[in-house]
Structure formats: C-alpha cells, structure tokens
Design a protein around this motif. Structure first.
Motif, PDB file in Angstrom:
ATOM      1  N   GLY A 121       0.867  -1.089  -0.199  1.00 36.44           N
ATOM      2  CA  GLY A 121       0.059  -0.010  -0.172  1.00 36.44           C
ATOM      3  C   GLY A 121       0.973   1.275  -0.002  1.00 36.44           C
ATOM      4  N   LEU A 122       2.110   0.916   0.005  1.00 37.63           N
ATOM      5  CA  LEU A 122       2.931   2.157   0.081  1.00 37.63           C
ATOM      6  C   LEU A 122       4.181   2.262  -0.950  1.00 37.63           C
ATOM      7  CD1 LEU A 122       3.498   3.114   3.912  1.00 37.63           C
ATOM      8  CD2 LEU A 122       2.161   4.381   2.385  1.00 37.63           C
TER       9      LEU A 122
ATOM     10  N   LYS B   4       4.255  12.282  -4.049  1.00 42.24           N
ATOM     11  CA  LYS B   4       3.928  12.507  -2.522  1.00 42.24           C
ATOM     12  C   LYS B   4       4.955  11.483  -1.749  1.00 42.24           C
ATOM     13  CE  LYS B   4      -0.291  10.822  -2.952  1.00 42.24           C
ATOM     14  NZ  LYS B   4      -1.646  10.213  -2.708  1.00 42.24           N
ATOM     15  N   ILE B   5       5.257  10.223  -2.382  1.00 41.71           N
ATOM     16  CA  ILE B   5       6.136   9.523  -1.663  1.00 41.71           C
ATOM     17  C   ILE B   5       7.591   9.362  -2.424  1.00 41.71           C
ATOM     18  CG2 ILE B   5       6.775   7.305  -0.697  1.00 41.71           C
ATOM     19  CD1 ILE B   5       3.693   7.001  -0.383  1.00 41.71           C
ATOM     20  N   TRP B   6       8.516   9.958  -1.858  1.00 39.53           N
ATOM     21  CA  TRP B   6       9.889   9.915  -2.241  1.00 39.53           C
ATOM     22  C   TRP B   6      10.506   8.658  -2.228  1.00 39.53           C
ATOM     23  CZ3 TRP B   6      12.388  14.903  -0.436  1.00 39.53           C
ATOM     24  CH2 TRP B   6      11.963  16.281  -1.074  1.00 39.53           C
ATOM     25  N   SER B   7      11.397   8.053  -3.266  1.00 35.42           N
ATOM     26  CA  SER B   7      12.384   7.205  -2.928  1.00 35.42           C
ATOM     27  C   SER B   7      13.705   8.004  -2.967  1.00 35.42           C
ATOM     28  CB  SER B   7      12.604   6.204  -4.123  1.00 35.42           C
ATOM     29  OG  SER B   7      12.984   6.927  -5.180  1.00 35.42           O
ATOM     30  N   TYR B   8      15.035   7.466  -2.871  1.00 35.39           N
ATOM     31  CA  TYR B   8      16.116   8.089  -2.659  1.00 35.39           C
ATOM     32  C   TYR B   8      16.496   8.916  -3.907  1.00 35.39           C
ATOM     33  CZ  TYR B   8      17.906   3.617  -4.408  1.00 35.39           C
ATOM     34  OH  TYR B   8      18.157   2.489  -5.043  1.00 35.39           O
ATOM     35  N   PHE B   9      15.869   8.568  -4.826  1.00 38.93           N
ATOM     36  CA  PHE B   9      16.190   9.200  -6.262  1.00 38.93           C
ATOM     37  C   PHE B   9      15.646  10.554  -6.287  1.00 38.93           C
ATOM     38  CE2 PHE B   9      15.850   4.801  -7.554  1.00 38.93           C
ATOM     39  CZ  PHE B   9      16.829   4.634  -8.399  1.00 38.93           C
ATOM     40  N   GLU B  10      14.366  10.772  -5.805  1.00 40.65           N
ATOM     41  CA  GLU B  10      13.694  12.281  -5.499  1.00 40.65           C
ATOM     42  C   GLU B  10      14.278  12.993  -4.427  1.00 40.65           C
ATOM     43  OE1 GLU B  10      11.446   9.539  -7.856  1.00 40.65           O
ATOM     44  OE2 GLU B  10      11.727   9.542  -5.678  1.00 40.65           O
TER      45      GLU B  10
ATOM     46  N   ARG C 152       4.493   1.551  12.567  1.00 44.55           N
ATOM     47  CA  ARG C 152       4.219   1.425  11.140  1.00 44.55           C
ATOM     48  C   ARG C 152       3.342   2.425  10.648  1.00 44.55           C
ATOM     49  NH1 ARG C 152       1.032  -2.674  13.101  1.00 44.55           N
ATOM     50  NH2 ARG C 152      -1.257  -2.553  12.104  1.00 44.55           N
ATOM     51  N   VAL C 153       3.787   3.010   9.254  1.00 42.71           N
ATOM     52  CA  VAL C 153       2.805   3.648   8.350  1.00 42.71           C
ATOM     53  C   VAL C 153       1.866   2.945   7.568  1.00 42.71           C
ATOM     54  CG1 VAL C 153       2.771   5.647   6.771  1.00 42.71           C
ATOM     55  CG2 VAL C 153       4.720   5.530   8.427  1.00 42.71           C
ATOM     56  N   ASN C 154       0.757   2.975   7.932  1.00 42.35           N
ATOM     57  CA  ASN C 154      -0.442   2.479   7.116  1.00 42.35           C
ATOM     58  C   ASN C 154      -0.925   2.848   5.774  1.00 42.35           C
ATOM     59  OD1 ASN C 154      -0.581   0.273   8.814  1.00 42.35           O
ATOM     60  ND2 ASN C 154      -2.289   0.852   9.887  1.00 42.35           N
ATOM     61  N   SER C 155      -0.871   4.228   5.799  1.00 44.68           N
ATOM     62  CA  SER C 155      -1.306   4.992   4.532  1.00 44.68           C
ATOM     63  C   SER C 155      -0.888   6.534   4.554  1.00 44.68           C
ATOM     64  CB  SER C 155      -2.818   4.878   4.426  1.00 44.68           C
ATOM     65  OG  SER C 155      -3.421   5.375   5.479  1.00 44.68           O
ATOM     66  N   VAL C 156      -0.832   6.870   3.397  1.00 43.45           N
ATOM     67  CA  VAL C 156      -0.633   8.386   2.963  1.00 43.45           C
ATOM     68  C   VAL C 156      -1.472   8.761   2.002  1.00 43.45           C
ATOM     69  CG1 VAL C 156       1.087   9.822   1.869  1.00 43.45           C
ATOM     70  CG2 VAL C 156       1.786   7.986   3.449  1.00 43.45           C
ATOM     71  N   HIS C 157      -2.263   9.807   2.531  1.00 40.48           N
ATOM     72  CA  HIS C 157      -3.229  10.590   1.692  1.00 40.48           C
ATOM     73  C   HIS C 157      -3.083  11.825   1.586  1.00 40.48           C
ATOM     74  CE1 HIS C 157      -5.848   6.950   1.987  1.00 40.48           C
ATOM     75  NE2 HIS C 157      -5.749   6.974   3.172  1.00 40.48           N
ATOM     76  N   GLY C 158      -3.892  12.731   0.688  1.00 42.90           N
ATOM     77  CA  GLY C 158      -3.579  14.032   0.361  1.00 42.90           C
ATOM     78  C   GLY C 158      -2.462  14.445  -0.705  1.00 42.90           C
ATOM     79  N   ASP C 159      -1.927  15.756  -0.487  1.00 51.57           N
ATOM     80  CA  ASP C 159      -1.197  15.925  -1.736  1.00 51.57           C
ATOM     81  C   ASP C 159       0.050  16.720  -1.160  1.00 51.57           C
ATOM     82  OD1 ASP C 159      -0.064  16.106  -4.207  1.00 51.57           O
ATOM     83  OD2 ASP C 159      -1.735  17.460  -4.970  1.00 51.57           O
ATOM     84  N   VAL C 160       1.132  16.780  -1.926  1.00 50.07           N
ATOM     85  CA  VAL C 160       2.409  17.145  -1.357  1.00 50.07           C
ATOM     86  C   VAL C 160       2.148  18.656  -0.712  1.00 50.07           C
ATOM     87  CG1 VAL C 160       4.597  18.255  -2.083  1.00 50.07           C
ATOM     88  CG2 VAL C 160       3.679  16.217  -3.258  1.00 50.07           C
TER      89      VAL C 160
ATOM     90  N   GLN D 246      -2.446   7.101  14.962  1.00 50.18           N
ATOM     91  CA  GLN D 246      -2.277   8.421  14.919  1.00 50.18           C
ATOM     92  C   GLN D 246      -1.928   9.207  13.485  1.00 50.18           C
ATOM     93  OE1 GLN D 246       1.615  10.833  16.474  1.00 50.18           O
ATOM     94  NE2 GLN D 246       0.406  10.551  18.242  1.00 50.18           N
ATOM     95  N   THR D 247      -2.821  10.542  13.391  1.00 45.08           N
ATOM     96  CA  THR D 247      -2.419  11.127  12.128  1.00 45.08           C
ATOM     97  C   THR D 247      -1.406  12.006  12.183  1.00 45.08           C
ATOM     98  OG1 THR D 247      -4.613  10.627  11.597  1.00 45.08           O
ATOM     99  CG2 THR D 247      -3.583  12.423  10.160  1.00 45.08           C
ATOM    100  N   LEU D 248      -0.173  11.855  11.294  1.00 45.40           N
ATOM    101  CA  LEU D 248       0.893  12.743  10.888  1.00 45.40           C
ATOM    102  C   LEU D 248       0.457  13.697   9.874  1.00 45.40           C
ATOM    103  CD1 LEU D 248       4.088  10.670  11.825  1.00 45.40           C
ATOM    104  CD2 LEU D 248       2.401  11.836  13.435  1.00 45.40           C
ATOM    105  N   HIS D 249       0.818  14.753  10.122  1.00 48.72           N
ATOM    106  CA  HIS D 249       0.511  15.842   8.856  1.00 48.72           C
ATOM    107  C   HIS D 249       1.763  16.491   8.331  1.00 48.72           C
ATOM    108  CE1 HIS D 249      -3.929  16.215   9.509  1.00 48.72           C
ATOM    109  NE2 HIS D 249      -3.512  15.940  10.757  1.00 48.72           N
ATOM    110  N   VAL D 250       2.368  16.021   7.435  1.00 46.66           N
ATOM    111  CA  VAL D 250       3.702  16.343   6.696  1.00 46.66           C
ATOM    112  C   VAL D 250       3.464  16.923   5.176  1.00 46.66           C
ATOM    113  CG1 VAL D 250       4.879  14.610   8.289  1.00 46.66           C
ATOM    114  CG2 VAL D 250       4.332  14.054   5.941  1.00 46.66           C
ATOM    115  N   ALA D 251       4.816  17.552   4.889  1.00 42.02           N
ATOM    116  CA  ALA D 251       4.555  18.172   3.564  1.00 42.02           C
ATOM    117  C   ALA D 251       5.218  17.114   2.617  1.00 42.02           C
ATOM    118  CB  ALA D 251       5.505  19.414   3.555  1.00 42.02           C
ATOM    119  N   GLN D 252       6.046  15.989   3.184  1.00 44.63           N
ATOM    120  CA  GLN D 252       6.619  15.110   2.056  1.00 44.63           C
ATOM    121  C   GLN D 252       7.096  13.915   2.943  1.00 44.63           C
ATOM    122  OE1 GLN D 252       7.711  16.161  -1.340  1.00 44.63           O
ATOM    123  NE2 GLN D 252       7.203  13.738  -1.295  1.00 44.63           N
ATOM    124  N   VAL D 253       6.901  12.765   2.149  1.00 42.85           N
ATOM    125  CA  VAL D 253       7.221  11.454   2.844  1.00 42.85           C
ATOM    126  C   VAL D 253       8.183  10.962   2.063  1.00 42.85           C
ATOM    127  CG1 VAL D 253       6.434   8.864   2.875  1.00 42.85           C
ATOM    128  CG2 VAL D 253       4.900  11.061   3.532  1.00 42.85           C
ATOM    129  N   LEU D 254       9.256  10.214   2.716  1.00 42.34           N
ATOM    130  CA  LEU D 254      10.340   9.421   1.987  1.00 42.34           C
ATOM    131  C   LEU D 254      10.321   8.072   2.443  1.00 42.34           C
ATOM    132  CD1 LEU D 254      13.270   9.243   0.480  1.00 42.34           C
ATOM    133  CD2 LEU D 254      14.390   9.942   2.696  1.00 42.34           C
TER     134      LEU D 254
END
Length: 465
Positions: free
Chosen positions: A151-152, A158-164, A235-243, A258-266
């Motif tokens: 699921g991730l 929204k979700i970076w790898s090390y490339f981005e 563990r992170v179950n899901s990521v929603h929203g936009d950058v 818990q819901t974490l609000h962030v600008a970016q995920v890696l």
C-alpha cells in the motif's frame, strides 16, 4: 553475428565495473553491459551524491555554531539548487572516470539491457536492435532498487525514494522518513540539518536495527535532541492528500493510531534485487529470499554463471560488491591464494550526524553465539582531539573473546568514525588479538586514540577514564 568473450558482466555498478577491470587485467577478453549509468546506483544515486549533500548539511550545522570558534556571520543564504548541482557534478565526474578506466583496460562497454538467454549467452537489447554475446563466464551485477511496502510505493511525488530525495526543488518544511536503516537515517539527518522538521518511523524495536544497541540508543538520543521525532515499533499504514498537506496514518508501539501531517514522505524501507526478466528462472537459477543464491566463490547453481553485489544478497554495500567482483574473477581465472568473502569482516558505515561505523558482531550477537566476551568502551568526551573540534559526543566499543583475545566486533559512533573503522578491519584480517592491539602506539592528539583506549578498557587497563 555473435561476439565472443571470456567474460561478460551485466551491470556497471561498483561490483560490475570492478569485476570487468580485474578480468581484463588478467588477460581475459571482457565485455560490460550497462543499461543506464556506469557506476550504478552507488555512484549516481547512492553512496557518492548523498555524501555531497551531507557535506552541505554539515556546513549548515557548522554555520549555526560559528560562535564557538569566535566567528559570526549575518545574512547567510542557502540555495538547494546549487547543492544539488554540486552533488550531480561529483557523480558525473566519477562516471567519466570509470569510462576512462574501462577504456584503459580494454573492456568492451555495451549500452543496453542484458538478459541471459541460454547458458553462456547474453542478449543485449538496445534502441538500435539486439546484440548477442557469447561468454565462458557471465557475471550478474545488476544491483537492487527501492523496495515498496504494501500500500506504500514511491511515486516520485507524494512519496519519494532516494532518487527524488537527492534532487529536491526545495527543502520540505516537514518530512516523514519510513525506515531507519543507513539510507533512512542519513536522509533524516540531512534534511533536519537543512531545516525540515523530520519524523523517523521504524517498525523494529530500535532504529538502525543491524547496529549495536548502545550505538542505536545514542543516535536516537542525539536525533531527538536535534528535534527529530523518532517512533520505533511503529508502522505507516497509509498516506493521503497531496504534497505539502499529507495525512499519514501511523500505528504506534502501543497499538494506537495517530495521524501525522507532513509536507513530504520518504520511503527508505530497504531494497529488492534486480532479477526480473533476465531469463534466470528458465535456466534453473536458485534464489534465496528473492536474491540469487551463490556459493563462497559467487557461483550460482548454473555452471558458468556468477552473481555479485546486491543482487546476491546482504549486506548490500558497494565495497562488498567490489570485493566480490575481484575474488569472483580471480577464482574463475585460476589465480592462486584467493580467499572467499568472510561477511563478518565487512564494515558498515552510516554518514549521518553523528556518524556510525561497525564491524563484526554486536554485543548481543556475540553473547547469543555463546562467546564469553570482554567489552571495552571509551567515550569521545575524554578524547582531546574530539573536544578541540567541538565534537565530544560518541564512543568506541570493542568486543573480544575473553579466552582467545579475538576481536569479535567493533562499534563506533561519533566524529569521522567512518574513516577509522578500517583500523579494526586490518586488525581482524591480520588476526591481531587484544594483546597486540593494546601495544600499538597511536599518535596524539587524534580521534583514533579512542580506539586504543577502548581496547585497553576491554582488558581493564583504560588510562583516561
């Protein structure tokens, strides 16, 4: 038309290009097939560019503490584009150098995707058409890629790898890093120093799960003091929203969500081997946990077919791949005195702040293996050079067999430890015991004196603590 070679290497990373050069040096006609970049992930998207970026982060940290050394500066500006350009430039320069070395050693470099289509046969697909190569020996060095989680998966947006993460257009104000191995910890440290509010999530009981517990605990404490939030057994179950406005559902160690609000995920949750669509299953190649299974000489279950580096399994490190490339080629060429790889003697390094370097068994593993151990530890707070540099956080820990004096493990966390771990590696290779190491004269004042004191501490002879 079929081109014939003694050795064909598929993959031009730190394992593949080194294997090709060594094969050519030994007089074997050699071809190297590379689909994209000479130098592989390490040089282009891993080891080297991250260190260039981390140097920028180190400069940023130094600027914040100029007053300690009597300096002051106003209106200091930071340009992430320039740091990225420096990082990419370093990679490009080294890629050009590898091309020169291959040409110098008369290695035939073929651009395209290589597949093993029969025993001793490699078919290379490229824009201009297919090319068939015949070889007595084929070495697979195709490396690995970021591993997705259920699921991730990294989408580059929204979700970076090390490339981005290595070519950001801007520094995100907040960043969630999933996974605390070397990659996750380095990027957490990097982006924290560049100004992001970082949260680091790890499913295991400790961050840096392969490291000694004392080391991991110190790194976590230092991260938290820097303002990095660390969540273990989570563990992170899901990521929603936009950058810029992402909602991340996290299950904490106590089972609460818990819901974490962030600008970016890696996403930095490990890697998986590049073995797809290479014709390996049809040949009967055996796999182990998804990686190609090899013997101590890097031979696969198919005669004349070898695998080195990440594609052949852990530890997935560039220096392991290079070492395997050399021993693999020397063995197949009949060079005398070649030794198989002892994986317990492969150093691991993490270039965060603080740096981490380790070799051999952790204290817990040594005890679990039944050793009666002697443990020595020396803190950098008692090392003159470290204090003079303003970097007194960290320690050196040594683990010896109490009966034989064999060096079972060494674990270092602190200033420039990645440049010092080779001292313990040399000691292991030469089978030096605690007795010999205690008699080595270390220069003063140096950071490496902490290594000597940690050896002495294991013998209850520490002088400065």
């Amino acid at each position: 038309m079929t081109d014939k070679f003694d050795v064909v290497v598929i993959g031009g990373g730190p394992g593949g290009y080194v294997a090709a050069i060594r094969a050519a040096q030994l007089g074997l006609s050699t071809a190297l097939v590379e689909q994209q970049h000479l130098g592989g992930i390490c040089l282009n998207w891993g080891c080297i560019p991250t260190k260039a970026m981390l140097k920028g982060a180190e400069v940023g940290h130094t600027l914040k503490h100029l007053g300690t050394f009597g300096f002051s500066a106003e209106n200091v500006q930071f340009d992430i584009a320039q740091l990225v350009a420096h990082s990419r430039g370093v990679s490009q320069r080294l890629t050009t150098g590898i091309a020169y070395l291959l040409k110098k050693n008369a290695v035939t470099v073929i651009d395209g995707r290589g597949r093993v289509t029969a025993k001793g046969v490699v078919t290379v697909s490229a824009e201009q058409g297919d090319q068939v190569l015949q070889a007595r020996h084929i070495i697979l060095a195709t490396g690995a890629r970021p591993r997705p989680l259920p699921g991730l998966a990294a989408d580059g947006h929204k979700i970076w790898s090390y490339f981005e993460a290595l070519v950001p257009k801007s520094v995100p104000p907040s960043l969630l890093v999933i996974g605390s191995g070397a990659i996750g910890v380095e990027f957490a440290s990097l982006y924290s120093d560049l100004g992001s509010q970082v949260t680091l999530v790890e499913v295991a009981k400790q961050i840096m799960p392969v490291e000694d517990q004392d080391v991991a605990s110190l790194v976590q404490r230092e991260f938290e003091q820097r303002g990095i939030r660390v969540l273990t057994q989570a563990r992170v179950n899901s990521v929603h929203g936009d950058v810029g406005a992402l909602q991340c559902q996290v299950v904490l160690s106590d089972g609460r969500e818990q819901t974490l609000h962030v600008a970016q995920v890696l996403l930095a949750a490990g890697i998986e081997p590049n073995t797809q669509d290479m014709g390996l299953e049809a040949l009967g190649v055996e796999f182990e946990k998804g990686f190609i299974k090899t013997d101590p000489w890097c031979r696969t279950s198919v005669a004349g077919l070898y695998a080195i580096g990440d594609v052949a399994g852990a530890p997935c490190l560039a220096h392991k791949a290079s070492h395997e490339g050399v021993l693999c080629v020397e063995k197949l060429a009949g060079v005398e005195g070649v030794h198989p790889l002892d994986k317990s003697r492969i150093p691991g390094c993490t270039y965060a702040r603080p740096e981490v370097a380790s070799l051999g068994l952790t204290e817990a593993a040594a005890r679990a293996n039944g050793h009666n151990i002697a443990v020595g530890r020396f803190d950098y707070q008692a090392n003159g050079k470290a204090l003079a540099m303003g970097e007194g956080i960290g320690f050196v820990k040594t683990i010896f067999d109490a009966h034989s004096g064999e060096l079972l493990g060494a674990h270092m966390v602190g200033p420039h430890v990645t440049e010092q771990i080779q001292g313990f590696g040399i000691a292991q290779t030469l089978e030096a015991t605690d007795v010999e190491l205690s008699q080595v004269i270390f220069a003063h004042p140096t950071l490496s004196e902490a290594m000597h004191e940690a050896v002495l501490a294991a013998r209850d002879r520490a002088l400065h603590q």
